[in-house]
Design a protein around this motif. Structure first.
Motif, PDB file in Angstrom:
ATOM      1  N   LYS A   1       0.831  -1.201   0.000  1.00 62.83           N
ATOM      2  CA  LYS A   1       0.000   0.000   0.000  1.00 62.83           C
ATOM      3  C   LYS A   1       0.870   1.257   0.000  1.00 62.83           C
TER       4      LYS A   1
ATOM      5  N   ASP B   1     -14.963 -12.135  -0.965  1.00 63.40           N
ATOM      6  CA  ASP B   1     -14.162 -10.917  -1.143  1.00 63.40           C
ATOM      7  C   ASP B   1     -12.810 -11.230  -1.779  1.00 63.40           C
TER       8      ASP B   1
ATOM      9  N   SER C   1     -11.150 -10.012  -5.481  1.00 60.02           N
ATOM     10  CA  SER C   1      -9.828  -9.387  -5.556  1.00 60.02           C
ATOM     11  C   SER C   1      -8.899 -10.174  -6.474  1.00 60.02           C
TER      12      SER C   1
ATOM     13  N   ASP D   1      -7.830  -0.192  -6.610  1.00 59.82           N
ATOM     14  CA  ASP D   1      -7.914   0.303  -5.224  1.00 59.82           C
ATOM     15  C   ASP D   1      -9.055  -0.355  -4.463  1.00 59.82           C
ATOM     16  N   ALA D   2     -10.231  -0.458  -5.113  1.00 64.29           N
ATOM     17  CA  ALA D   2     -11.374  -1.078  -4.448  1.00 64.29           C
ATOM     18  C   ALA D   2     -11.109  -2.550  -4.166  1.00 64.29           C
TER      19      ALA D   2
ATOM     20  N   GLU E   1      -8.685  -2.867  -1.227  1.00 66.01           N
ATOM     21  CA  GLU E   1      -9.332  -2.618   0.063  1.00 66.01           C
ATOM     22  C   GLU E   1     -10.169  -3.806   0.498  1.00 66.01           C
ATOM     23  N   HIS E   2     -10.950  -4.381  -0.434  1.00 64.42           N
ATOM     24  CA  HIS E   2     -11.753  -5.557  -0.089  1.00 64.42           C
ATOM     25  C   HIS E   2     -10.860  -6.727   0.318  1.00 64.42           C
TER      26      HIS E   2
ATOM     27  N   THR F   1      -7.717  -6.637   1.561  1.00 63.93           N
ATOM     28  CA  THR F   1      -7.064  -6.425   2.866  1.00 63.93           C
ATOM     29  C   THR F   1      -8.056  -6.557   4.022  1.00 63.93           C
ATOM     30  N   ASP F   2      -9.305  -6.106   3.837  1.00 65.94           N
ATOM     31  CA  ASP F   2     -10.312  -6.302   4.885  1.00 65.94           C
ATOM     32  C   ASP F   2     -10.570  -7.782   5.109  1.00 65.94           C
TER      33      ASP F   2
END
Length: 436
Positions: free
Chosen positions: A277, A370, A374, A395-396, A399-400, A402-403
């Motif tokens: 990141k 998720d 990705s 980017d989206a 984020e999904h 890493t969550d």
């Protein structure tokens, strides 16, 4: 209560006498009162009349006389030896009511000032006063001793103490009486004789016998043996611990046997995602960075599916290949573990479709969905032919991913993992019961 009754009697007598004298004087000096006419001469001398007798003043049943102050001694023993410490207690009761209050001088009773010669006051303490109207009790406790070579076999008096006090009265506007003295009588103490009359000196004889010495020697020997055995066990345990610690670093076991646990793998994935990141924020998305993200999410997907992860232990200077993730291993002699897996989004889709009647938990299924999205996004960015990268989509997807990685790491902690295992076992047992 007795003092209050006595005061009431005194006040009643005073008021009665004052009222009688004032009534007689008023009768003589009253205006308009004529003097009695002169008596006529009598034929015969009359007998003199007896003086009228005053009726006695009634007393209440509880009206008794109370001493304004009273003290007494008390000791914890009747006979002492020379140099032996014993306790002497001085207790005093003083009158204290709303009308009358006895105020003693207590400075002369303090342990540092009280004089009890020939006894020596070693220390002392004053206890908290106790009030039971109409009296207040005070108490001093002295620790004393007697030292001298002329008191053997004699009765030695604890000397009396003189206490100065005065009385304060609130009757008639208040007044203070003169100083008075209360003498506390002496108390006799018996001093034991420690030596015979013909002895030339003092000898302190021991009370132990050979039996006492023998029992103590036996107990000390048993305790010494027990301590030696315990010390031997401790040495053996320390030796085993040292052998195990030294052997851990001297004996080289295969890398597959000492693979990284799942917690360390997920922790390494999360650290790599954080570093990625930072690189994206500095340089933007590139094909190489998309490949690194794809490797991180592949490994996370394999852990979520319960599939094995390939690990290769190498030295720190060895760089990872494409699709591998480098994770540090060890503290004292750190190395690198190159982790990789072949899990793809298609693997996740086939696993979710073919569950064989045992679907994963809702939390795990959400994490897999998720990660699948990705993986699709970063696979297209890494191996796409057009060479154009959709930064917003990446980017989206990042984020999904890493969550999902954070949720997966929390789910693999041992308390959560144990609770899930227990719940799964309970569900299997319930299914078996219902099937029967």
């Amino acid at each position: 209560m007795r003092a209050r009754s006595a005061v009431g009697v005194v006040v009643m007598l005073f008021v009665w006498g004052l009222g009688t004298g004032l009534s007689g004087q008023a009768a003589q000096n009253a205006p308009g009162t004529q003097a009695p006419p002169p008596a006529k001469p009598a034929a015969a001398p009359a007998r003199p009349k007896a003086a009228p007798v005053r009726p006695p003043v009634p007393h209440a049943p509880s009206d008794v006389e109370v001493e304004p102050i009273a003290c007494w001694w008390k000791t914890d023993r009747n006979a002492v030896n020379i140099g032996e410490r014993f306790t002497v207690t001085l207790t005093c009761s003083i009158v204290e009511t709303n009308a009358i209050k006895v105020v003693p001088d207590l400075n002369q009773l303090e342990p540092t000032t009280v004089a009890l010669q020939p006894f020596e006051v070693v220390k002392g303490v004053r206890h908290e006063d106790i009030r039971t109207p109409p009296l207040r009790y005070i108490q001093y406790e002295y620790t004393t001793r007697l030292i001298g070579d002329v008191f053997f076999g004699k009765d030695v008096d604890i000397p009396g103490v003189k206490i100065t006090y005065h009385v304060q009265s609130s009757i008639g506007g208040g007044s203070q009486g003169r100083d008075q003295t209360y003498a506390l009588p002496a108390l006799a103490m018996r001093v034991n004789s420690l030596v015979p009359k013909k002895a030339a000196d003092i000898r302190d004889n021991t009370t132990d016998t050979f039996a006492d010495i023998e029992s103590r020697r036996l107990r000390s020997s048993a305790e010494l043996v027990a301590s030696a055995i315990a010390f031997g066990f401790a040495l053996v345990l320390v030796g085993l611990a040292l052998v195990r610690v030294v052997g851990r670093y001297r004996v080289r076991t295969p890398s597959a046997v000492r693979a990284l646990p799942l917690g360390a793998v997920l922790r390494g994935c999360q650290k790599s995602a954080a570093a990625l990141k930072a690189d994206v924020a500095r340089e933007g998305w590139t094909s190489e960075l998309a490949g690194r993200a794809l490797a991180v999410f592949r490994i996370a997907s394999a852990v979520a599916l319960g599939r094995p992860v390939a690990q290769e232990i190498v030295e720190r200077h060895v760089d990872p290949n494409d699709g591998q993730l480098a994770v540090r291993k060890g503290r004292f002699r750190p190395k690198r573990a190159l982790i990789s897996t072949s899990t793809t989004s298609g693997t996740i889709a086939r696993t979710l479709e073919d569950t064989n009647g045992r679907r994963p938990s809702p939390r795990t299924e959400l994490v897999l969905n998720d990660l699948q999205e990705s993986l699709n996004t970063f696979r297209a960015a890494r191996y796409g032919r057009n060479g154009q990268l959709d930064t917003a989509s990446l980017d989206a997807a990042f984020e999904h991913g890493t969550d999902a990685l954070k949720k997966l790491r929390v789910a693999n902690l041992w308390p959560i993992r144990t609770a899930d295992a227990l719940a799964k076992t309970a569900a299997d047992v319930e299914n078996m019961v219902w099937s029967r």
